[in-house]
Design an enzyme around this catalytic site. Structure first.
Site, PDB file in Angstrom:
ATOM      1  N   LEU A  11       0.820  -1.219   0.000  1.00  0.00           N
ATOM      2  CA  LEU A  11       0.000   0.000   0.000  1.00  0.00           C
ATOM      3  C   LEU A  11       0.849   1.263   0.000  1.00  0.00           C
ATOM      4  O   LEU A  11       0.579   2.207   0.731  1.00  0.00           O
ATOM      5  CB  LEU A  11      -0.968  -0.035   1.196  1.00  0.00           C
ATOM      6  CG  LEU A  11      -1.960  -1.204   1.148  1.00  0.00           C
ATOM      7  CD1 LEU A  11      -2.714  -1.335   2.464  1.00  0.00           C
ATOM      8  CD2 LEU A  11      -2.942  -1.047  -0.012  1.00  0.00           C
ATOM      9  N   GLY A 131       1.139   5.966 -15.246  1.00  0.00           N
ATOM     10  CA  GLY A 131       0.281   7.135 -14.985  1.00  0.00           C
ATOM     11  C   GLY A 131       0.569   7.773 -13.650  1.00  0.00           C
ATOM     12  O   GLY A 131      -0.111   8.728 -13.267  1.00  0.00           O
ATOM     13  N   LYS A 184       6.034  -1.977 -20.985  1.00  0.00           N
ATOM     14  CA  LYS A 184       6.138  -0.864 -20.014  1.00  0.00           C
ATOM     15  C   LYS A 184       7.575  -0.317 -19.988  1.00  0.00           C
ATOM     16  O   LYS A 184       7.790   0.885 -19.862  1.00  0.00           O
ATOM     17  CB  LYS A 184       5.708  -1.341 -18.620  1.00  0.00           C
ATOM     18  CG  LYS A 184       5.876  -0.281 -17.520  1.00  0.00           C
ATOM     19  CD  LYS A 184       5.037   0.940 -17.792  1.00  0.00           C
ATOM     20  CE  LYS A 184       4.928   1.966 -16.704  1.00  0.00           C
ATOM     21  NZ  LYS A 184       6.083   2.393 -15.976  1.00  0.00           N
ATOM     22  N   ASN A 188       8.743   3.460 -20.795  1.00  0.00           N
ATOM     23  CA  ASN A 188       9.587   4.300 -19.946  1.00  0.00           C
ATOM     24  C   ASN A 188      10.801   4.831 -20.698  1.00  0.00           C
ATOM     25  O   ASN A 188      11.240   5.951 -20.453  1.00  0.00           O
ATOM     26  CB  ASN A 188      10.019   3.533 -18.696  1.00  0.00           C
ATOM     27  CG  ASN A 188       8.904   3.483 -17.665  1.00  0.00           C
ATOM     28  OD1 ASN A 188       7.726   3.537 -18.016  1.00  0.00           O
ATOM     29  ND2 ASN A 188       9.257   3.374 -16.407  1.00  0.00           N
ATOM     30  N   HIS A 449      37.901 -11.305 -42.323  1.00  0.00           N
ATOM     31  CA  HIS A 449      36.492 -11.613 -42.063  1.00  0.00           C
ATOM     32  C   HIS A 449      35.675 -11.786 -43.340  1.00  0.00           C
ATOM     33  O   HIS A 449      34.582 -12.325 -43.297  1.00  0.00           O
ATOM     34  CB  HIS A 449      35.863 -10.514 -41.197  1.00  0.00           C
ATOM     35  CG  HIS A 449      36.418 -10.480 -39.799  1.00  0.00           C
ATOM     36  ND1 HIS A 449      36.105 -11.433 -38.860  1.00  0.00           N
ATOM     37  CD2 HIS A 449      37.288  -9.630 -39.202  1.00  0.00           C
ATOM     38  CE1 HIS A 449      36.756 -11.156 -37.730  1.00  0.00           C
ATOM     39  NE2 HIS A 449      37.479 -10.067 -37.919  1.00  0.00           N
TER      40      HIS A 449
END
Ligand code: 6PG
Length: 466
Positions: A11, A131, A184, A188, A449
């Site tokens: 909480l 939010g 999320k 951000n 390479h």
């Protein structure tokens, strides 16, 4: 006491705001907290809404107070506390129960935890919630990652408490296990770039054109009535016009120039690199925060090397166009990362839907996201936002302004890491033939390479060693 539809443990600011949001919608919530004092504080704050909150001082009580199969939302710090809670809850929960992590977790952890719980017949949901406190209380944007069964059980509750954009709830199932937290994290990352763009434009006006903070705030306020409208622009316009009650100075002038961070911006950059992508705008924003924290070093460097910033002649319309271009390019990079990860993990992310659920409730909500959602719905070539027919003319119009602003800023000694990263990415991507032929030749010369040759199949070597 009747059994609650959902439990909420933790909480703190976000947890208590979510508990009140659920209660306001008439959803009975069982609540618990590590420090039991926190429970009383929420009940006091709830007033009449407390009728829907069922307090429990022990985990056993909380679990016993839930309808079966249980839905239990954790709003606790990510990392170790989540693993500790899982260990404590596993013996108390039963197959088919769903445990939801509503914090900002690393999606790799979420995938690991989902696999662990799935082994016990339980569902584990990674729920990205955006939010801030106001969003959690009155309607956040939520990114759900988890099984279809758990989505079916949670959907109604989440849709009831979510923000709405023209009636459409800003929540959806992104895909399985880590998808919600991954989306999320990218949110951000974009948030970091958006914030830094605003800081850079403020810097150009404040230090380059000697505008006081409140004037910049008023300018931003006018921009917020046009195509640049965003939550972050609106709050920046407001905060710039506040004054310190103690000194009477603009509030921003008495705030130290060192910003903290919790890590999600950095994670998005790391994931981009892991997936062979680059989120250069976000990397620049993360770097700017990192360097901001090195106050002593910056002061020493200023004393040693000089910190002169010349005055600038840039008009506000050019700045606003530059900002639009940089924002589009920053978002485009974020959505490319979502697409790349979706392909790598076989997630089937719906980019248009992600843009849609970001249109309200979340920190990066803006008018631009509506344009982006429309652009993705129309399936742009190669899934590239910068190739979308509605975006191309906006970039063609606004990138010259970005170039003008970055050139002027660079020439006058102003740091604009995100604006210039956006421009550099644009200028790299618009070159159908770049300069990596030199890199290929170098790699071949020092390490044999091999390289691909224009118009021929196969691997070739140069005549370097003849
Ligand atoms: C949101 C925010 C929220 C939080 C950030 C802040 O979407 O509501 O992103 O999750 O404010 O995590 O992150 P930093 O502390 O890293 O700036």
């Amino acid at each position: 006491m009747a059994q609650a539809r959902i439990g909420l443990y933790g909480l703190g600011t976000m947890g208590s705001a979510l508990a009140l949001n659920l209660a306001e919608q008439g959803i009975p919530v069982a609540i618990g907290n590590r420090e039991t004092d926190g429970i009383g504080a929420v009940l006091d704050k709830a007033g009449p809404l407390a009728a829907h909150l069922h307090p429990h001082e022990t985990l056993d009580g909380l679990v016993a107070g839930l309808k079966v199969p249980r839905l239990l939302l954790l709003m606790i710090p990510s990392d170790a506390p989540v693993d500790e809670m899982i260990a404590a809850l596993l013996p108390r929960l039963a197959p088919e129960d769903t445990l939801i992590d509503g914090g900002n977790a690393d999606f790799h952890d979420t995938r690991r935890r989902a696999a662990l719980l799935s082994g016990h017949g339980l569902h584990y949901v990674g729920l990205g919630i955006s939010g801030g406190e106001a969003g959690a209380r009155h309607g956040p944007s939520m990114m759900f990652g988890g099984s279809i069964e758990s989505w079916d059980r949670l959907r109604d509750i989440l849709m009831t408490i979510a923000a709405r954009y023209e009636g459409d709830p800003c929540v959806d199932r992104m895909g399985p296990d880590g998808t919600g937290h991954f989306v999320k994290t990218v949110h951000n990352g974009i948030e970091y770039a958006e914030m830094q763009v605003l800081a850079e434009i403020y810097g150009l006006l404040h230090y380059g054109a000697v505008w006081p903070a409140a004037e910049i705030g008023k300018l931003f306020e006018t921009w917020a009535n046009g195509p640049l409208r965003s939550y972050l622009l609106e709050i920046t316009a407001r905060l710039l016009q506040h004054h310190d009650p103690e000194t009477g100075h603009p509030m921003v002038d008495v705030i130290t120039d060192s910003a903290g961070q919790k890590g999600t911006g950095r994670w998005s950059v790391i994931e981009a690199l892991r997936l062979g992508q680059s989120l250069s705008t976000v990397e620049a924003a993360v770097a700017a925060r990192n360097w901001s924290a090195e106050k002593d070093t910056r002061q020493a460097v200023q004393a040693a090397l000089g910190g002169a910033r010349d005055l600038l002649e840039i008009d506000a319309p050019t700045l606003s166009e530059a900002m639009l271009a940089a924002r589009i390019l920053g978002h485009a990079q974020g959505f490319r990362l979502l697409r790349t990860a979706s392909e790598a993990y076989d997630w089937g992310l719906d980019l248009a839907r992600i843009a849609e659920i970001w249109r309200a409730g979340c920190i990066i909500r803006s008018d631009l996201l509506s344009e982006i959602a429309t652009a993705f719905r129309a399936e742009p070539p190669g899934g590239e936002l910068i190739l979308a027919p509605q975006i191309v003319p906006v970039l063609q119009r606004s990138v010259p302004a970005l170039r003008q602003v970055v050139s002027a800023a660079v020439a006058a000694g102003h740091a604009v890491p995100v604006l210039s990263a956006a421009l550099q990415w644009h200028d790299t991507m618009r070159q159908g033939f770049g300069t990596a032929n030199i890199l290929q030749a170098q790699r071949d010369m020092f390490g044999r390479h091999g390289f691909a040759r224009l118009g021929r199949e196969g691997v070739f070597h140069g005549p370097w060693w003849d």
